[in-house]
Scaffold this motif. Structure first.
Motif, PDB file in Angstrom:
ATOM      1  N   TYR A  75       2.109 -58.248  21.109  1.00  0.00           N
ATOM      2  CA  TYR A  75       2.276 -58.705  22.485  1.00  0.00           C
ATOM      3  C   TYR A  75       2.252 -60.215  22.573  1.00  0.00           C
ATOM      4  O   TYR A  75       1.642 -60.885  21.746  1.00  0.00           O
ATOM      5  CB  TYR A  75       1.170 -58.134  23.385  1.00  0.00           C
ATOM      6  N   LEU A  76       2.851 -60.725  23.636  1.00  0.00           N
ATOM      7  CA  LEU A  76       2.825 -62.156  23.925  1.00  0.00           C
ATOM      8  C   LEU A  76       1.498 -62.499  24.582  1.00  0.00           C
ATOM      9  O   LEU A  76       1.058 -61.812  25.493  1.00  0.00           O
ATOM     10  CB  LEU A  76       3.982 -62.518  24.861  1.00  0.00           C
ATOM     11  N   TYR A  77       0.837 -63.551  24.086  1.00  0.00           N
ATOM     12  CA  TYR A  77      -0.416 -64.014  24.678  1.00  0.00           C
ATOM     13  C   TYR A  77      -0.051 -64.841  25.905  1.00  0.00           C
ATOM     14  O   TYR A  77       0.483 -65.940  25.801  1.00  0.00           O
ATOM     15  CB  TYR A  77      -1.209 -64.828  23.657  1.00  0.00           C
ATOM     16  N   ILE A  78      -0.329 -64.320  27.075  1.00  0.00           N
ATOM     17  CA  ILE A  78       0.193 -64.850  28.334  1.00  0.00           C
ATOM     18  C   ILE A  78      -0.308 -66.253  28.715  1.00  0.00           C
ATOM     19  O   ILE A  78       0.472 -67.052  29.195  1.00  0.00           O
ATOM     20  CB  ILE A  78      -0.083 -63.857  29.491  1.00  0.00           C
ATOM     21  N   ASP A  80      -0.586 -69.110  27.432  1.00  0.00           N
ATOM     22  CA  ASP A  80       0.225 -70.271  27.067  1.00  0.00           C
ATOM     23  C   ASP A  80       1.616 -69.907  26.537  1.00  0.00           C
ATOM     24  O   ASP A  80       2.420 -70.784  26.289  1.00  0.00           O
ATOM     25  CB  ASP A  80      -0.507 -71.145  26.056  1.00  0.00           C
ATOM     26  N   ASN A  81       1.895 -68.642  26.341  1.00  0.00           N
ATOM     27  CA  ASN A  81       3.208 -68.168  25.892  1.00  0.00           C
ATOM     28  C   ASN A  81       3.675 -68.769  24.566  1.00  0.00           C
ATOM     29  O   ASN A  81       4.865 -68.781  24.281  1.00  0.00           O
ATOM     30  CB  ASN A  81       4.287 -68.416  26.962  1.00  0.00           C
ATOM     31  N   ASP A  84       2.104 -64.756  19.793  1.00  0.00           N
ATOM     32  CA  ASP A  84       2.097 -63.300  19.877  1.00  0.00           C
ATOM     33  C   ASP A  84       0.826 -62.848  19.181  1.00  0.00           C
ATOM     34  O   ASP A  84       0.299 -63.557  18.309  1.00  0.00           O
ATOM     35  CB  ASP A  84       3.292 -62.692  19.141  1.00  0.00           C
TER      36      ASP A  84
END
Length: 124
Positions: A75-78, A80-81, A84
């Motif tokens: 998943y993308l770590y939200i 700081d985008n 993953d």
């Protein structure tokens, strides 16, 4: 007459330019190294934050998909985008869970990763 001729000035400028070229190159290389170290440090902090969130859950909930985490998928770590992450939980023993958090990022067109591990026991 005192002073410098045009030829002397041109030679002096050429010598200074030749001497400064490696120095400027060294600064560029140092900047890239610092950026790489900063990316690794940020990725390690991100992995630690995710691991802390996983470990804050009750033992029986670690490794169970919920609204916070889906385990075994990337998943993308939200916040700081830039990263993953992948959380893997090994439930080999009923009283022990092995938790691994892997954080991925791209640097200079190459995918890099950092991984942290924690063994969790049932505290009850």
């Amino acid at each position: 007459q005192s002073g410098l001729s045009l030829v002397e000035v041109v030679v002096a400028v050429a010598i200074i330019a030749i001497a400064l070229t490696p120095l400027i190159s060294m600064f560029a290389t140092s900047r890239k190294s610092v950026e790489g170290a900063a990316n690794r440090a940020d990725a390690a902090a991100t992995a630690r934050t995710i691991m802390d969130s996983v470990l804050s859950k009750p033992f029986d909930d670690i490794g169970v998909d919920d609204t916070d985490f889906n385990y075994g998928a990337r998943y993308l770590y939200i916040p700081d985008n830039r990263y993953d992450y992948l959380i893997e939980v090994n439930n080999a023993k009923t009283y022990l869970k092995d938790v691994t958090v892997t954080v991925f990022w791209t640097e200079k067109g190459k995918e890099l990763s950092i991984q942290i591990y924690s063994a969790v026991t049932d505290r009850s």
